[in-house]
Design an enzyme around this catalytic site. Structure first.
Site, PDB file in Angstrom:
ATOM      1  N   ASP A  93      41.574  37.833  39.927  1.00 42.88           N
ATOM      2  CA  ASP A  93      41.032  38.827  38.991  1.00 42.88           C
ATOM      3  C   ASP A  93      39.525  39.022  39.115  1.00 42.88           C
ATOM      4  O   ASP A  93      38.841  39.331  38.136  1.00 42.88           O
ATOM      5  CB  ASP A  93      41.389  38.455  37.536  1.00 42.88           C
ATOM      6  CG  ASP A  93      42.877  38.275  37.352  1.00 42.88           C
ATOM      7  OD1 ASP A  93      43.631  39.020  37.987  1.00 42.88           O
ATOM      8  OD2 ASP A  93      43.273  37.384  36.585  1.00 42.88           O
ATOM      9  N   LYS A 143      39.057  42.592  42.991  1.00 50.47           N
ATOM     10  CA  LYS A 143      39.388  42.965  44.382  1.00 50.47           C
ATOM     11  C   LYS A 143      39.845  44.414  44.489  1.00 50.47           C
ATOM     12  O   LYS A 143      39.416  45.144  45.384  1.00 50.47           O
ATOM     13  CB  LYS A 143      40.508  42.050  44.926  1.00 50.47           C
ATOM     14  CG  LYS A 143      40.132  40.590  44.987  1.00 50.47           C
ATOM     15  CD  LYS A 143      41.333  39.732  45.334  1.00 50.47           C
ATOM     16  CE  LYS A 143      42.379  39.684  44.250  1.00 50.47           C
ATOM     17  NZ  LYS A 143      41.972  39.046  42.989  1.00 50.47           N
ATOM     18  N   GLY A 195      47.684  41.684  39.956  1.00 47.90           N
ATOM     19  CA  GLY A 195      47.465  42.878  39.144  1.00 47.90           C
ATOM     20  C   GLY A 195      46.069  43.377  39.422  1.00 47.90           C
ATOM     21  O   GLY A 195      45.096  42.698  39.095  1.00 47.90           O
ATOM     22  N   HIS A 196      45.968  44.521  40.085  1.00 48.26           N
ATOM     23  CA  HIS A 196      44.664  45.038  40.498  1.00 48.26           C
ATOM     24  C   HIS A 196      44.362  46.323  39.732  1.00 48.26           C
ATOM     25  O   HIS A 196      45.125  47.281  39.789  1.00 48.26           O
ATOM     26  CB  HIS A 196      44.655  45.305  42.008  1.00 48.26           C
ATOM     27  CG  HIS A 196      44.848  44.059  42.822  1.00 48.26           C
ATOM     28  ND1 HIS A 196      44.891  44.047  44.190  1.00 48.26           N
ATOM     29  CD2 HIS A 196      44.990  42.756  42.440  1.00 48.26           C
ATOM     30  CE1 HIS A 196      45.054  42.803  44.618  1.00 48.26           C
ATOM     31  NE2 HIS A 196      45.134  42.004  43.573  1.00 48.26           N
ATOM     32  N   GLN A 247      45.189  37.580  44.476  1.00 49.80           N
ATOM     33  CA  GLN A 247      44.890  36.267  43.867  1.00 49.80           C
ATOM     34  C   GLN A 247      43.513  35.774  44.312  1.00 49.80           C
ATOM     35  O   GLN A 247      42.699  36.556  44.750  1.00 49.80           O
ATOM     36  CB  GLN A 247      45.976  35.259  44.206  1.00 49.80           C
ATOM     37  CG  GLN A 247      47.330  35.871  44.021  1.00 49.80           C
ATOM     38  CD  GLN A 247      48.430  35.043  44.538  1.00 49.80           C
ATOM     39  OE1 GLN A 247      48.285  34.359  45.544  1.00 49.80           O
ATOM     40  NE2 GLN A 247      49.540  35.091  43.868  1.00 49.80           N
ATOM     41  N   ARG A 271      31.197  42.496  37.883  1.00 45.61           N
ATOM     42  CA  ARG A 271      31.039  42.316  36.435  1.00 45.61           C
ATOM     43  C   ARG A 271      29.651  41.782  36.069  1.00 45.61           C
ATOM     44  O   ARG A 271      29.510  41.047  35.089  1.00 45.61           O
ATOM     45  CB  ARG A 271      32.168  41.431  35.887  1.00 45.61           C
ATOM     46  CG  ARG A 271      33.541  42.105  36.058  1.00 45.61           C
ATOM     47  CD  ARG A 271      34.670  41.329  35.451  1.00 45.61           C
ATOM     48  NE  ARG A 271      34.635  41.246  34.009  1.00 45.61           N
ATOM     49  CZ  ARG A 271      35.328  42.020  33.182  1.00 45.61           C
ATOM     50  NH1 ARG A 271      36.136  42.955  33.653  1.00 45.61           N
ATOM     51  NH2 ARG A 271      35.223  41.868  31.876  1.00 45.61           N
ATOM     52  N   LEU A 272      28.650  42.181  36.845  1.00 47.20           N
ATOM     53  CA  LEU A 272      27.285  41.772  36.510  1.00 47.20           C
ATOM     54  C   LEU A 272      26.913  42.316  35.131  1.00 47.20           C
ATOM     55  O   LEU A 272      26.249  41.645  34.336  1.00 47.20           O
ATOM     56  CB  LEU A 272      26.301  42.303  37.565  1.00 47.20           C
ATOM     57  CG  LEU A 272      24.862  41.858  37.377  1.00 47.20           C
ATOM     58  CD1 LEU A 272      24.693  40.384  37.740  1.00 47.20           C
ATOM     59  CD2 LEU A 272      23.875  42.697  38.192  1.00 47.20           C
TER      60      LEU A 272
HETATM   61  P1  GDP Z   1      41.743  41.937  40.734  1.00 46.49           P
HETATM   62  O1  GDP Z   1      43.045  41.301  40.445  1.00 46.49           O
HETATM   63  O2  GDP Z   1      40.831  41.052  41.524  1.00 46.49           O
HETATM   64  O3  GDP Z   1      41.847  43.302  41.341  1.00 46.49           O
HETATM   65  O4  GDP Z   1      41.015  42.126  39.314  1.00 46.49           O
HETATM   66  P2  GDP Z   1      41.703  42.660  37.939  1.00 46.49           P
HETATM   67  O5  GDP Z   1      41.883  44.120  38.037  1.00 46.49           O
HETATM   68  O6  GDP Z   1      42.877  41.827  37.568  1.00 46.49           O
HETATM   69  O7  GDP Z   1      40.558  42.282  36.909  1.00 46.49           O
HETATM   70  C1  GDP Z   1      39.254  42.755  37.050  1.00 46.49           C
HETATM   71  C2  GDP Z   1      38.864  43.535  35.796  1.00 46.49           C
HETATM   72  O8  GDP Z   1      37.485  43.794  35.798  1.00 46.49           O
HETATM   73  C3  GDP Z   1      39.530  44.912  35.716  1.00 46.49           C
HETATM   74  O9  GDP Z   1      39.728  45.232  34.359  1.00 46.49           O
HETATM   75  C4  GDP Z   1      38.477  45.833  36.333  1.00 46.49           C
HETATM   76  O10 GDP Z   1      38.591  47.171  35.880  1.00 46.49           O
HETATM   77  C5  GDP Z   1      37.225  45.197  35.815  1.00 46.49           C
HETATM   78  N1  GDP Z   1      36.030  45.320  36.650  1.00 46.49           N
HETATM   79  C6  GDP Z   1      35.897  45.209  37.998  1.00 46.49           C
HETATM   80  N2  GDP Z   1      34.605  45.247  38.339  1.00 46.49           N
HETATM   81  C7  GDP Z   1      33.894  45.378  37.189  1.00 46.49           C
HETATM   82  C8  GDP Z   1      32.504  45.422  36.872  1.00 46.49           C
HETATM   83  O11 GDP Z   1      31.637  45.327  37.732  1.00 46.49           O
HETATM   84  N3  GDP Z   1      32.167  45.521  35.553  1.00 46.49           N
HETATM   85  C9  GDP Z   1      33.102  45.598  34.565  1.00 46.49           C
HETATM   86  N4  GDP Z   1      32.684  45.681  33.315  1.00 46.49           N
HETATM   87  N5  GDP Z   1      34.419  45.544  34.825  1.00 46.49           N
HETATM   88  C10 GDP Z   1      34.809  45.426  36.114  1.00 46.49           C
HETATM   89  P1  IMO Z   2      45.274  38.924  41.272  1.00 43.97           P
HETATM   90  O1  IMO Z   2      45.647  39.486  42.629  1.00 43.97           O
HETATM   91  C1  IMO Z   2      45.078  35.548  38.565  1.00 43.97           C
HETATM   92  C2  IMO Z   2      48.055  32.406  38.998  1.00 43.97           C
HETATM   93  C3  IMO Z   2      48.980  32.246  37.816  1.00 43.97           C
HETATM   94  C4  IMO Z   2      49.205  30.739  37.871  1.00 43.97           C
HETATM   95  C5  IMO Z   2      49.277  30.467  39.368  1.00 43.97           C
HETATM   96  C6  IMO Z   2      50.703  30.404  39.930  1.00 43.97           C
HETATM   97  O2  IMO Z   2      45.447  39.886  40.188  1.00 43.97           O
HETATM   98  O3  IMO Z   2      43.933  38.277  41.314  1.00 43.97           O
HETATM   99  P2  IMO Z   2      52.458  32.323  40.455  1.00 43.97           P
HETATM  100  O4  IMO Z   2      53.104  33.351  39.565  1.00 43.97           O
HETATM  101  O5  IMO Z   2      51.641  32.912  41.551  1.00 43.97           O
HETATM  102  O6  IMO Z   2      53.413  31.275  40.943  1.00 43.97           O
HETATM  103  O7  IMO Z   2      51.447  31.520  39.472  1.00 43.97           O
HETATM  104  O8  IMO Z   2      48.571  31.536  39.996  1.00 43.97           O
HETATM  105  N1  IMO Z   2      48.005  33.757  39.582  1.00 43.97           N
HETATM  106  C7  IMO Z   2      46.990  34.615  39.363  1.00 43.97           C
HETATM  107  N2  IMO Z   2      45.927  34.511  38.561  1.00 43.97           N
HETATM  108  N3  IMO Z   2      45.231  36.644  39.322  1.00 43.97           N
HETATM  109  C8  IMO Z   2      46.283  36.756  40.163  1.00 43.97           C
HETATM  110  O9  IMO Z   2      46.407  37.791  41.023  1.00 43.97           O
HETATM  111  C9  IMO Z   2      47.251  35.725  40.183  1.00 43.97           C
HETATM  112  N4  IMO Z   2      48.403  35.524  40.848  1.00 43.97           N
HETATM  113  C10 IMO Z   2      48.840  34.298  40.481  1.00 43.97           C
HETATM  114  O10 IMO Z   2      48.372  32.642  36.609  1.00 43.97           O
HETATM  115  O11 IMO Z   2      48.070  30.060  37.378  1.00 43.97           O
HETATM  116 MG    MG Z   3      44.234  40.763  38.798  1.00 43.98          MG
END
Ligand code: GDP
Ligand code: IMO
Ligand code: MG
Length: 446
Positions: free
Chosen positions: A25, A28, A52-53, A235, A349-350
């Protein structure tokens, strides 16, 4: 170039990997959506719908679990590689949702060698977590772990197997002969009916068929023509099966280490020239396991709830669970930089740090009176380490509208420079908001 004239194997454009540097999270999806502008192909190489992206661009806000973040550019090919575990129901649902919002998915290609998440994988994930009790991993419950277990056990079902009932039938029956014994005997669960599964997954196979193909050619051919290719990680590296905080990890290879990225689409390590690590300006983790810099105070609440009113707080994209929050941990981050062979950092997220009086970075761990500056392997040790912090002054001005490094508050610049020193890697990209344009490009990655 070889001295002797003959067949050359040098391609002008690098394949770039985007990998999560922490526990997932990191943003990416957001970074890939930005970098995809210049790429011809965007390919996911690992994990499944545990990912979840989130992408925010001129088309709206989207949460993708399997489809690569390049999908918003209609002319790009998006590939789901052989290294991804695919739940066909989830993938087809995601495609339908995108289409309903006017997004063109006709250039999506799914590897015919990818493993399929079957109903018993989802059931086993949930039963196993329950049995672990207090030692539960805190998985996303999507069946990803059991699917990769079956891949290694050579019992898995691949996307190509879904195409013909004659192929699928015997594989499902043989898998269920084993798995139903495990489900009922080990976990006391209800057995799964093979006929129902065969009928349902043959139908899903028919719907998936137009997307199936060879991920290797889809990635390599444009690369050889001199076009940019982007590999999208899922991840985070500290959830890596080999290098992460084992056993609190996922069951695949999120990192680019040993070319996990190449493995997941069918190319070799020499084709990958750059690896960009995405790191948050602080740390989060969902699920259980060690987290040395975790905070339980109001700073944690403040960072978690930043943007909550717009549904953008630190809550899991896949499961909605509140994310655990902590200060940036330079010890585990540097370890991640090293085993990924990172060439650049993208710091996200600076803006979330705006307005904090002081910002902390963990520069070492204290363990029984000694200082440790590498990540211990033993979970029981990792649970005991205490973070040693360096304090930096915060800044008051908002950063979300800044587009040049020199226009950032001086304290933010100092923070970024310190991150570069501690992580031993340059910050080439800074994200100051969730939307595509909210970025500072320090050094173009392509
Ligand atoms: P990923 O799994 O690595 O793609 O990240 P996620 O989407 O799960 O979580 C990242 C969260 O941060 C999402 O809600 C994005 O919209 C948000 N996000 C990404 N970059 C920034 C940033 O620079 N600032 C803020 N405020 N939010 C961001
Ligand atoms: P993105 O791509 C954050 C974590 C789960 C748990 C561990 C094992 O959005 O960054 P699993 O279901 O993979 O067997 O769970 O890995 N986990 C993540 N945490 N972001 C993810 O994907 C994750 N995918 C798995 O919360 O701790
Ligand atoms: Mg994510």
């Amino acid at each position: 170039m070889s001295a002797r004239k003959g067949v050359e194997r040098e391609f002008p454009m690098p394949i770039v990997v985007v990998v999560g540097g922490q526990w997932g999270d990191e943003g990416k999806g957001r970074i890939v959506d930005l970098l995809a502008r210049k790429a011809r192909v965007v390919a996911r190489y690992s994990a499944g719908n545990n990912a979840g992206h989130t992408i925010v661009n001129e088309r709206g806000e989207f949460k993708l679990h399997l489809v690569p973040a390049g999908i918003f550019y209609p002319e790009k090919t998006c590939v789901i590689g052989n290294g991804v575990a695919i739940d066909p129901d989830v993938l087809l649902g995601e495609i339908e949702n995108l289409r309903a919002k006017g997004i063109d998915t006709s250039k999506l290609l799914v590897s015919d060698r990818a493993q399929v998440i079957m109903p018993w994988h989802v059931l086993l994930d949930q039963l196993d977590e329950k049995m672990r009790g207090n030692a539960a991993i805190g998985t996303t419950g999507k069946g990803v772990g059991p699917c990769f277990i079956d891949k290694v056990a050579r019992r898995g079902i691949r996307t190509a197997d879904l195409l013909r009932a004659e192929d699928l039938g015997p594989r499902v029956r043989s898998a269920l002969e084993y798995q139903n014994r495990v489900i009922t005997g080990v976990y006391g669960g209800e057995p799964i009916d093979a006929d129902q599964v065969i009928a349902r997954y043959t139908e899903l196979g028919q719907r998936l068929a137009p997307f199936l193909g060879d991920s290797q050619s889809a990635v390599l051919e444009p690369h050889r023509r001199g076009e940019y290719v982007l590999l999208e990680g899922a991840q985070g590296s500290l959830l890596d099966l080999d290098h992460g905080t084992y056993p609190y990890v996922t069951s695949s290879v999120p990192s680019s280490s040993s070319s996990g990225a190449g493995l997941g689409v069918g190319i070799g390590p020499t084709d990958i020239k750059r690896v960009v690590g995405v790191f948050k300006s602080y740390c989060t983790r969902v699920g259980n396991g060690p987290f040395p810099t975790e905070l339980f105070d109001e700073t944690a609440d403040r960072l978690r709830d930043h943007g909550k009113e717009f549904g953008r707080g630190e809550y899991g994209t896949t499961t909605g669970r509140p994310r655990r929050i902590g200060w940036l941990d330079a010890v585990s981050a540097r370890y991640s930089v090293r085993f990924n062979g990172l060439s650049a950092l993208a710091l996200t997220r600076l803006d979330v740090l705006d307005g904090l009086e002081t910002i902390k970075i963990c520069t070492g761990y204290e363990l029984d009176g000694t200082i440790v500056d590498t990540l211990p392997a033993r979970q029981s040790v990792l649970d005991r380490v205490r973070p040693i912090y360096e304090e930096l002054p915060g800044w008051t001005d908002a950063t979300s509208e800044v587009r040049n490094f020199d226009d950032l508050p001086k304290q933010a610049q100092a923070f970024i420079k310190r991150v570069e020193q501690l992580l031993e890697c340059p910050v080439d990209l800074i994200s100051v908001g969730p939307a595509r344009e909210q970025a500072i490009i320090v050094n173009p990655i392509f």
